[in-house]
Design a protein around this motif. Structure first.
Motif, PDB file in Angstrom:
ATOM      1  N   SER A  20       9.655   4.273  -5.920  1.00 32.21           N
ATOM      2  CA  SER A  20       8.302   4.420  -6.452  1.00 32.21           C
ATOM      3  C   SER A  20       7.509   5.529  -5.763  1.00 32.21           C
ATOM      4  O   SER A  20       6.614   6.107  -6.365  1.00 32.21           O
ATOM      5  CB  SER A  20       7.561   3.087  -6.350  1.00 32.21           C
ATOM      6  N   PHE A  21       7.804   5.833  -4.504  1.00 28.06           N
ATOM      7  CA  PHE A  21       7.049   6.859  -3.790  1.00 28.06           C
ATOM      8  C   PHE A  21       7.762   8.201  -3.723  1.00 28.06           C
ATOM      9  O   PHE A  21       7.147   9.220  -3.489  1.00 28.06           O
ATOM     10  CB  PHE A  21       6.739   6.415  -2.348  1.00 28.06           C
ATOM     11  N   GLY A  22       9.084   8.213  -3.861  1.00 29.85           N
ATOM     12  CA  GLY A  22       9.783   9.479  -3.699  1.00 29.85           C
ATOM     13  C   GLY A  22      11.276   9.364  -3.891  1.00 29.85           C
ATOM     14  O   GLY A  22      11.760   8.457  -4.568  1.00 29.85           O
ATOM     15  N   LYS A  23      12.009  10.305  -3.272  1.00 36.61           N
ATOM     16  CA  LYS A  23      13.452  10.403  -3.443  1.00 36.61           C
ATOM     17  C   LYS A  23      14.143  10.446  -2.089  1.00 36.61           C
ATOM     18  O   LYS A  23      13.549  10.822  -1.082  1.00 36.61           O
ATOM     19  CB  LYS A  23      13.809  11.677  -4.208  1.00 36.61           C
ATOM     20  N   LYS A  47       1.263   9.211  -5.153  1.00 38.16           N
ATOM     21  CA  LYS A  47       2.422   9.634  -5.941  1.00 38.16           C
ATOM     22  C   LYS A  47       2.071  10.762  -6.908  1.00 38.16           C
ATOM     23  O   LYS A  47       2.883  11.616  -7.191  1.00 38.16           O
ATOM     24  CB  LYS A  47       2.999   8.469  -6.734  1.00 38.16           C
ATOM     25  N   SER A  48       0.835  10.715  -7.430  1.00 36.74           N
ATOM     26  CA  SER A  48       0.413  11.715  -8.414  1.00 36.74           C
ATOM     27  C   SER A  48      -1.103  11.855  -8.373  1.00 36.74           C
ATOM     28  O   SER A  48      -1.808  11.004  -7.823  1.00 36.74           O
ATOM     29  CB  SER A  48       0.861  11.302  -9.818  1.00 36.74           C
ATOM     30  N   VAL A  72      -2.485   4.083   3.588  1.00 28.74           N
ATOM     31  CA  VAL A  72      -1.103   3.969   3.112  1.00 28.74           C
ATOM     32  C   VAL A  72      -0.182   4.785   4.022  1.00 28.74           C
ATOM     33  O   VAL A  72       0.886   4.316   4.430  1.00 28.74           O
ATOM     34  CB  VAL A  72      -0.988   4.435   1.637  1.00 28.74           C
ATOM     35  N   VAL A  73      -0.611   5.995   4.367  1.00 30.79           N
ATOM     36  CA  VAL A  73       0.175   6.851   5.263  1.00 30.79           C
ATOM     37  C   VAL A  73       0.301   6.201   6.638  1.00 30.79           C
ATOM     38  O   VAL A  73       1.386   6.190   7.233  1.00 30.79           O
ATOM     39  CB  VAL A  73      -0.441   8.264   5.363  1.00 30.79           C
ATOM     40  N   ILE A 107      -6.451  15.674  -1.509  1.00 28.76           N
ATOM     41  CA  ILE A 107      -6.041  14.412  -0.909  1.00 28.76           C
ATOM     42  C   ILE A 107      -4.551  14.230  -1.158  1.00 28.76           C
ATOM     43  O   ILE A 107      -4.105  14.198  -2.302  1.00 28.76           O
ATOM     44  CB  ILE A 107      -6.830  13.229  -1.520  1.00 28.76           C
ATOM     45  N   GLY A 108      -3.772  14.145  -0.086  1.00 31.07           N
ATOM     46  CA  GLY A 108      -2.343  13.925  -0.252  1.00 31.07           C
ATOM     47  C   GLY A 108      -1.547  14.263   0.999  1.00 31.07           C
ATOM     48  O   GLY A 108      -1.984  15.041   1.846  1.00 31.07           O
ATOM     49  N   TRP A 109      -0.391  13.645   1.089  1.00 32.03           N
ATOM     50  CA  TRP A 109       0.522  13.839   2.211  1.00 32.03           C
ATOM     51  C   TRP A 109       1.944  13.846   1.689  1.00 32.03           C
ATOM     52  O   TRP A 109       2.284  13.119   0.756  1.00 32.03           O
ATOM     53  CB  TRP A 109       0.403  12.693   3.220  1.00 32.03           C
TER      54      TRP A 109
END
Length: 166
Positions: A20-23, A47-48, A72-73, A107-109
């Protein structure tokens, strides 16, 4: 952001899985003509951009949205720290390195976690020579991993579980 932008010596070889968050990628590094492999999990929080739009539509301002996703991070970093504390524990995947990169101007990491490369479980259990002895060994290995988790205060009441089995 690509893996080799974080660790220049590692390059994506193939995708091993997606969540759900990545690969998770199999990554390859060539050193003096020899190939080395690692698993690298790449997560993006949020995620988006749609998640940010949804938060705004629910009345959150940018500071609240930032703090929410920063939480979350922080939770992911706590999990990474726990896994790092278990480094070397028998039957638990080892984290070899990690990097958290905050996006600039938004906003994002992006979170990169480099781990030892293991045989996927489904490949392991479907091998033609998977015997009853292998099933028993797998059960013992899982119990050993659970004991390591208990010793590091990740789970508790394992003694109750042991008593239940006896």
């Amino acid at each position: 952001m690509n893996i080799n932008q974080v660790w220049s010596e590692w390059h994506e070889d193939c995708v091993l899985g997606e969540g759900s968050f990545g690969k998770v990628y199999r990554a390859k590094r060539v050193e003096y003509g020899r190939s080395f492999y690692s698993a690298i999990k790449v997560l993006t929080v949020p995620k988006s951009q749609q998640e940010i739009k949804t938060a705004r539509s629910q009345g959150m301002n940018d500071n609240e949205i930032y703090n929410y996703f920063r939480g979350v991070v922080d939770n992911l970093l706590n999990e990474i720290t726990l896994m790092d504390n278990l480094k070397g524990a028998q039957n638990i995947v080892g984290i070899e390195d990690y990097k958290i990169i905050e996006h600039e101007g938004e906003i994002g990491w992006d979170i990169f976690i480099r781990m030892e490369l293991l045989t996927p479980f489904d490949s392991f259990i479907t091998s033609s020579d998977f015997s009853q002895k292998d099933v028993i060994k797998l059960g013992v290995d899982i119990c050993t991993a659970l004991e390591s988790c208990e010793q590091n205060y990740i789970i508790h009441s394992l003694k109750k579980f042991k008593n239940f089995l006896n």
